[in-house]
Motif scaffolding. Structure first.
Motif, PDB file in Angstrom:
ATOM      1  N   UNK A   1       0.803  -1.225   0.000  1.00  0.00           N
ATOM      2  CA  UNK A   1       0.000   0.000   0.000  1.00  0.00           C
ATOM      3  C   UNK A   1       0.835   1.274   0.000  1.00  0.00           C
ATOM      4  N   UNK A   2       2.116   1.178   0.319  1.00  0.00           N
ATOM      5  CA  UNK A   2       2.943   2.385   0.386  1.00  0.00           C
ATOM      6  C   UNK A   2       3.574   2.699  -0.964  1.00  0.00           C
ATOM      7  N   UNK A   3       3.969   3.950  -1.133  1.00  0.00           N
ATOM      8  CA  UNK A   3       4.641   4.404  -2.348  1.00  0.00           C
ATOM      9  C   UNK A   3       5.859   5.227  -1.954  1.00  0.00           C
ATOM     10  N   UNK A   4       6.754   5.418  -2.916  1.00  0.00           N
ATOM     11  CA  UNK A   4       7.986   6.168  -2.634  1.00  0.00           C
ATOM     12  C   UNK A   4       7.724   7.678  -2.677  1.00  0.00           C
ATOM     13  N   UNK A   5       8.654   8.465  -2.130  1.00  0.00           N
ATOM     14  CA  UNK A   5       8.483   9.924  -2.119  1.00  0.00           C
ATOM     15  C   UNK A   5       8.406  10.522  -3.526  1.00  0.00           C
ATOM     16  N   UNK A   6       7.912  11.751  -3.573  1.00  0.00           N
ATOM     17  CA  UNK A   6       7.761  12.466  -4.846  1.00  0.00           C
ATOM     18  C   UNK A   6       8.459  13.820  -4.769  1.00  0.00           C
ATOM     19  N   UNK A   7       8.763  14.353  -5.947  1.00  0.00           N
ATOM     20  CA  UNK A   7       9.295  15.709  -6.077  1.00  0.00           C
ATOM     21  C   UNK A   7       8.298  16.478  -6.942  1.00  0.00           C
ATOM     22  N   UNK A   8       7.270  17.070  -6.305  1.00  0.00           N
ATOM     23  CA  UNK A   8       6.149  17.658  -7.041  1.00  0.00           C
ATOM     24  C   UNK A   8       6.543  18.622  -8.154  1.00  0.00           C
TER      25      UNK A   8
ATOM     26  N   UNK B   1      -3.253   7.963 -16.816  1.00  0.00           N
ATOM     27  CA  UNK B   1      -3.562   8.353 -15.443  1.00  0.00           C
ATOM     28  C   UNK B   1      -2.247   8.627 -14.734  1.00  0.00           C
ATOM     29  N   UNK B   2      -2.085   9.848 -14.236  1.00  0.00           N
ATOM     30  CA  UNK B   2      -0.836  10.258 -13.593  1.00  0.00           C
ATOM     31  C   UNK B   2      -0.989  10.259 -12.075  1.00  0.00           C
ATOM     32  N   UNK B   3      -0.136   9.506 -11.409  1.00  0.00           N
ATOM     33  CA  UNK B   3      -0.098   9.516  -9.937  1.00  0.00           C
ATOM     34  C   UNK B   3       1.011   8.588  -9.469  1.00  0.00           C
ATOM     35  N   UNK B   4       1.561   8.888  -8.301  1.00  0.00           N
ATOM     36  CA  UNK B   4       2.510   7.972  -7.681  1.00  0.00           C
ATOM     37  C   UNK B   4       1.752   6.705  -7.285  1.00  0.00           C
ATOM     38  N   UNK B   5       2.273   5.566  -7.711  1.00  0.00           N
ATOM     39  CA  UNK B   5       1.634   4.289  -7.407  1.00  0.00           C
ATOM     40  C   UNK B   5       0.883   3.676  -8.565  1.00  0.00           C
TER      41      UNK B   5
ATOM     42  N   UNK C   1       3.631   1.202  -9.557  1.00  0.00           N
ATOM     43  CA  UNK C   1       4.248   0.532  -8.408  1.00  0.00           C
ATOM     44  C   UNK C   1       3.537   0.926  -7.125  1.00  0.00           C
ATOM     45  N   UNK C   2       2.590   0.100  -6.651  1.00  0.00           N
ATOM     46  CA  UNK C   2       1.896  -0.939  -7.364  1.00  0.00           C
ATOM     47  C   UNK C   2       0.419  -0.972  -6.980  1.00  0.00           C
ATOM     48  N   UNK C   3      -0.130   0.218  -6.737  1.00  0.00           N
ATOM     49  CA  UNK C   3      -1.534   0.259  -6.347  1.00  0.00           C
ATOM     50  C   UNK C   3      -2.444  -0.314  -7.432  1.00  0.00           C
ATOM     51  N   UNK C   4      -1.968  -0.250  -8.673  1.00  0.00           N
ATOM     52  CA  UNK C   4      -2.746  -0.812  -9.775  1.00  0.00           C
ATOM     53  C   UNK C   4      -3.066  -2.278  -9.532  1.00  0.00           C
ATOM     54  N   UNK C   5      -2.066  -3.051  -9.129  1.00  0.00           N
ATOM     55  CA  UNK C   5      -2.245  -4.486  -8.951  1.00  0.00           C
ATOM     56  C   UNK C   5      -3.283  -4.787  -7.869  1.00  0.00           C
ATOM     57  N   UNK C   6      -3.232  -4.042  -6.759  1.00  0.00           N
ATOM     58  CA  UNK C   6      -4.170  -4.280  -5.675  1.00  0.00           C
ATOM     59  C   UNK C   6      -5.617  -4.121  -6.092  1.00  0.00           C
ATOM     60  N   UNK C   7      -5.927  -3.037  -6.806  1.00  0.00           N
ATOM     61  CA  UNK C   7      -7.319  -2.829  -7.214  1.00  0.00           C
ATOM     62  C   UNK C   7      -7.678  -3.636  -8.459  1.00  0.00           C
TER      63      UNK C   7
ATOM     64  N   UNK D   1       9.536  10.502 -11.903  1.00  0.00           N
ATOM     65  CA  UNK D   1       8.567  11.579 -12.017  1.00  0.00           C
ATOM     66  C   UNK D   1       7.540  11.237 -13.091  1.00  0.00           C
ATOM     67  N   UNK D   2       6.346  11.828 -12.969  1.00  0.00           N
ATOM     68  CA  UNK D   2       5.266  11.605 -13.931  1.00  0.00           C
ATOM     69  C   UNK D   2       4.964  10.129 -14.144  1.00  0.00           C
ATOM     70  N   UNK D   3       4.947   9.379 -13.057  1.00  0.00           N
ATOM     71  CA  UNK D   3       4.533   7.979 -13.128  1.00  0.00           C
ATOM     72  C   UNK D   3       3.092   7.942 -13.639  1.00  0.00           C
ATOM     73  N   UNK D   4       2.822   7.048 -14.573  1.00  0.00           N
ATOM     74  CA  UNK D   4       1.473   6.981 -15.141  1.00  0.00           C
ATOM     75  C   UNK D   4       1.148   5.564 -15.587  1.00  0.00           C
TER      76      UNK D   4
END
Length: 401
Positions: free
Chosen positions: A81-88, A106-110, A113-119, A375-378
């Motif tokens: 459920x956790x994600x790494x830090x970001x540099x906004x 879809x742009x967001x941290x996770x 890696x790896x909130x996608x898999x959970x849902x 950055x810009x994980x999507x």
């Protein structure tokens, strides 16, 4: 699919809601995340437990779908459920906004890696339940904390509990990697994480002298040996295109300290190294080699391990593993191109394998620019939705293995 249809898709809505919960390291507050997952379990009419194997601030959420033959070893569908830090300031979209652009990204941290898999697990289960499917083996969907900082207070502690023992886990599915081609990556093993500190003690004095037995000379000797070994691994990769990064051992100097000013030979240097050992390495012989190099450098060289993970056998990908047979049958039926590799980093699967349970890492993400920890994980909405379809085939096969 148009932007409006993506935005109105129920599974995309759930995914975006999850992404907007900033479970970002360090010092994560998992409260909102736990509440979100409880609501998801309720919407699926499935029981949910929240357990705390280490600390009250480190919750593990486990959703249970009981099988028709619950006495059989179960399947665990794991994600963190956790994600790494970001540099906004380096992002073109707010890192926890889950914005969708006109192309469907879809742009967001996770997202990768790896909130996608959970849902995606939950989306597949929602569809399977609606179709009337009943698993033979019990399925546990687990959401663990702190994987991004080593999992020491998450999965590492969970597998030690009586709760986990009662789950009677026979197989685990966890995260894989983003693929930039149409071939999916699949992890069946992980390199061993070793980190060690070398302390070099020696003669000190004026910088104009050629003093014997200095800390710097000893440091140079061992560093040269480790650099030569590193070069040999680079050569292996260069010569054999069938090898991936996970098939070789990486050696990196990550910290160096010592000295007070330029004209003083210091009595002490300290160097920290990060190693990721290939699963083919004889760990006993390798440690002996490290200690021999320290002895050869001279007196006053100390080796201290910061982390030294034990050897863990890879998960077998052959007919002796019925879960691999079931996974492969599903991927073949779907026409997926799957490339088994050794994970170059580390995931929670290593703790599962340490318990003697076979584990595979697989994220249904292909044809996507790798932005894990970047950055810009999507993730494209269509790739996300197609991943649910993939799990709709894999999960029944595993549960009926």
């Amino acid at each position: 699919m148009s932007l409006k249809k993506w935005e109105n898709d129920e599974e995309i809505k759930i995914f975006r809601e999850y992404l907007r919960i900033p479970t970002v390291q360090p010092d994560v507050d998992y409260t909102a995340c736990v509440e979100f997952l409880k609501r998801q379990a309720s919407s699926l009419n499935l029981p949910v437990d929240v357990v705390y194997p280490a600390l009250p601030s480190k919750p593990v959420v486990i959703i249970k779908w009981e099988g028709s033959q619950p006495e059989l070893p179960s399947i665990i569908l794991n994600s963190h459920t956790d994600v790494v830090p970001v540099f906004p300031d380096k992002w073109t979209h707010e890192p926890f906004s889950a914005d969708i652009d006109a192309e469907g990204r879809i742009y967001a941290r996770g997202t990768q890696d790896m909130k996608c898999v959970g849902t995606q697990y939950l989306g597949a289960i929602r569809s399977l339940k609606a179709s009337g499917f009943q698993p033979k083996r019990t399925l546990y969907v687990s959401f663990v904390p702190d994987e991004e900082i080593g999992g020491k207070l998450g999965m590492a502690e969970l597998v030690k509990t009586e709760y986990f023992a009662k789950m009677n886990v026979g197989f685990s599915l966890d995260e894989g990697a983003t693929s930039e081609t149409d071939t999916y990556h699949l992890f069946y093993a992980e390199r061993l994480r070793w980190g060690f500190k070398l302390k070099f003690n020696g003669t000190s004095g004026h910088g104009s002298l050629l003093l014997p037995n200095t800390a710097g000379v000893k440091l140079n000797y061992v560093l040269n040996k480790l650099t030569e070994y590193r070069s040999s691994q680079e050569e292996l990769l260069a010569k054999d295109p069938t090898l991936s990064k996970g098939d070789v051992t990486t050696v990196n100097l990550t910290q160096l300290s010592g000295g007070v000013q330029s004209n003083v030979v210091p009595p002490f240097f300290e160097a920290v190294f990060d190693l990721r050992l290939a699963v083919t390495v004889d760990v006993v012989a390798f440690e002996k080699q490290l200690r021999d190099w320290c002895k050869e450098a001279g007196d006053g060289v100390e080796l201290e391990f910061i982390i030294q993970e034990p050897y863990v056998a890879p998960t077998k990908l052959d007919g002796s593993n019925p879960f691999w047979v079931a996974f492969k049958a599903a991927s073949d039926e779907l026409g997926l191109k799957v490339h088994p590799i050794v994970c170059p980093g580390a995931t929670d699967s290593r703790y599962i394998r340490q318990k003697g349970v076979p584990a595979i890492g697989f994220s249904p993400i292909k044809n996507t620019t790798l932005r894990i920890h970047d950055n810009d994980e999507f993730l494209h909405a269509d790739i996300y939705l197609s991943g649910i379809e993939v799990y709709k085939k894999i999960i029944p096969n595993l549960s009926n293995a």
